[in-house]
Design a protein around this motif. Structure first.
Motif, PDB file in Angstrom:
ATOM      1  N   VAL A  20       0.871  -1.182   0.000  1.00 41.98           N
ATOM      2  CA  VAL A  20       0.000   0.000   0.000  1.00 41.98           C
ATOM      3  C   VAL A  20       0.906   1.229   0.000  1.00 41.98           C
ATOM      4  N   LYS A  21       0.812   2.015  -1.035  1.00 43.55           N
ATOM      5  CA  LYS A  21       1.761   3.123  -1.228  1.00 43.55           C
ATOM      6  C   LYS A  21       1.324   4.431  -0.583  1.00 43.55           C
ATOM      7  N   ARG A  22       0.018   4.618  -0.409  1.00 45.40           N
ATOM      8  CA  ARG A  22      -0.440   5.903   0.124  1.00 45.40           C
ATOM      9  C   ARG A  22      -1.185   5.686   1.436  1.00 45.40           C
ATOM     10  N   TYR A  23      -0.713   6.350   2.478  1.00 50.65           N
ATOM     11  CA  TYR A  23      -1.373   6.314   3.780  1.00 50.65           C
ATOM     12  C   TYR A  23      -0.945   7.556   4.552  1.00 50.65           C
ATOM     13  N   GLY A  24      -1.578   7.764   5.678  1.00 51.25           N
ATOM     14  CA  GLY A  24      -1.308   8.985   6.440  1.00 51.25           C
ATOM     15  C   GLY A  24      -2.064  10.139   5.807  1.00 51.25           C
ATOM     16  N   ARG A  25      -1.422  11.286   5.723  1.00 51.94           N
ATOM     17  CA  ARG A  25      -2.025  12.469   5.094  1.00 51.94           C
ATOM     18  C   ARG A  25      -1.829  12.334   3.587  1.00 51.94           C
ATOM     19  N   ILE A  26      -2.889  12.047   2.858  1.00 49.38           N
ATOM     20  CA  ILE A  26      -2.828  11.893   1.404  1.00 49.38           C
ATOM     21  C   ILE A  26      -2.775  13.271   0.748  1.00 49.38           C
ATOM     22  N   ASP A  27      -3.675  14.133   1.155  1.00 53.72           N
ATOM     23  CA  ASP A  27      -3.697  15.520   0.697  1.00 53.72           C
ATOM     24  C   ASP A  27      -4.439  16.340   1.750  1.00 53.72           C
ATOM     25  N   GLU A  28      -4.747  17.588   1.436  1.00 54.72           N
ATOM     26  CA  GLU A  28      -5.332  18.493   2.428  1.00 54.72           C
ATOM     27  C   GLU A  28      -6.709  18.058   2.913  1.00 54.72           C
ATOM     28  N   GLU A  29      -7.367  17.146   2.212  1.00 57.17           N
ATOM     29  CA  GLU A  29      -8.702  16.729   2.636  1.00 57.17           C
ATOM     30  C   GLU A  29      -8.871  15.213   2.751  1.00 57.17           C
ATOM     31  N   THR A  30      -7.772  14.472   2.619  1.00 56.02           N
ATOM     32  CA  THR A  30      -7.874  13.010   2.602  1.00 56.02           C
ATOM     33  C   THR A  30      -6.802  12.382   3.489  1.00 56.02           C
ATOM     34  N   THR A  31      -7.222  11.442   4.336  1.00 53.51           N
ATOM     35  CA  THR A  31      -6.291  10.687   5.174  1.00 53.51           C
ATOM     36  C   THR A  31      -6.624   9.200   5.092  1.00 53.51           C
ATOM     37  N   CYS A  32      -5.638   8.392   5.452  1.00 53.87           N
ATOM     38  CA  CYS A  32      -5.819   6.947   5.461  1.00 53.87           C
ATOM     39  C   CYS A  32      -4.903   6.362   6.528  1.00 53.87           C
ATOM     40  N   ASN A  33      -5.407   5.411   7.297  1.00 56.11           N
ATOM     41  CA  ASN A  33      -4.609   4.803   8.351  1.00 56.11           C
ATOM     42  C   ASN A  33      -5.017   3.348   8.545  1.00 56.11           C
ATOM     43  N   ILE A  34      -4.043   2.478   8.697  1.00 60.78           N
ATOM     44  CA  ILE A  34      -4.300   1.107   9.132  1.00 60.78           C
ATOM     45  C   ILE A  34      -4.059   1.118  10.634  1.00 60.78           C
ATOM     46  N   GLY A  35      -5.094   0.827  11.410  1.00 61.40           N
ATOM     47  CA  GLY A  35      -5.000   0.989  12.858  1.00 61.40           C
ATOM     48  C   GLY A  35      -5.038  -0.292  13.659  1.00 61.40           C
TER      49      GLY A  35
END
Length: 179
Positions: A20-35
């Protein structure tokens, strides 16, 4: 006696998550986290099942759908590459919302700030709260910042003074609402 014959779901999950290449702060309005990740029954048994839980948020529905699709496809492809199968479930917990700066709820919050000498800082966030559900049901709501620091980390905290200031904000909103 033959661990090499098993498919280690935890190792495959680790490899899939590394893909998975994109996680954390993707851009100013998008985030992703595996918790959350869990699996296995004992240290000497090759684990046949692992669960992974994550969270993706965006104020932009298309971006949210794209990042979810990307993660689902990456995990499924990676699992297949290593001889496993991934069952993926995406559950939309809530929708984002936007409230106009001249709305009644924002006006009340501004009045409460003025009443107690606070400077309002009106901004958008990517958070999820009761306000998401209230807005979805047609009850305009906003989120009041409480002064928390290091939010969603193991070092999260709030100063006692900020707790008192939050109570003052609620007091100010109630007083402004009855005028």
């Amino acid at each position: 006696m033959e661990p090499e014959k098993g498919i280690n779901s935890i190792m495959i999950a680790a490899k899939a998550l590394a893909d998975v290449k994109r996680y954390g702060r993707i851009d100013e309005e998008t985030t992703c986290n595996i918790g959350i990740i869990g699996g296995g029954k004992a240290t000497n048994i090759v684990p046949d099942l692992v669960t992974i839980e994550g969270d993706a948020r965006s104020r932009n529905k298309e971006k949210l759908e794209a990042i979810c699709k990307e993660i689902v496809e990456t995990i499924a492809t990676s699992a297949e590459k290593y001889g496993a199968k991934a069952e993926v479930f995406v559950d939309n917990k809530y929708d984002s919302f936007a409230v106009a700066e001249d709305s009644d709820v924002v006006t009340l919050a501004k009045a409460a700030c003025a009443m107690h000498g606070f400077t309002p800082d009106i901004t958008v966030t990517g958070g999820g709260s009761d306000a998401n559900f209230l807005n979805a049901y047609g009850l305009p709501s906003v989120i009041l910042g409480t002064g928390m620091a290091n939010v969603h980390t193991v070092d999260e905290y709030i100063k006692e003074e900020d707790l008192y200031n939050t109570a003052l904000m609620v007091h100010g909103i109630l007083k402004a609402a009855v005028k």
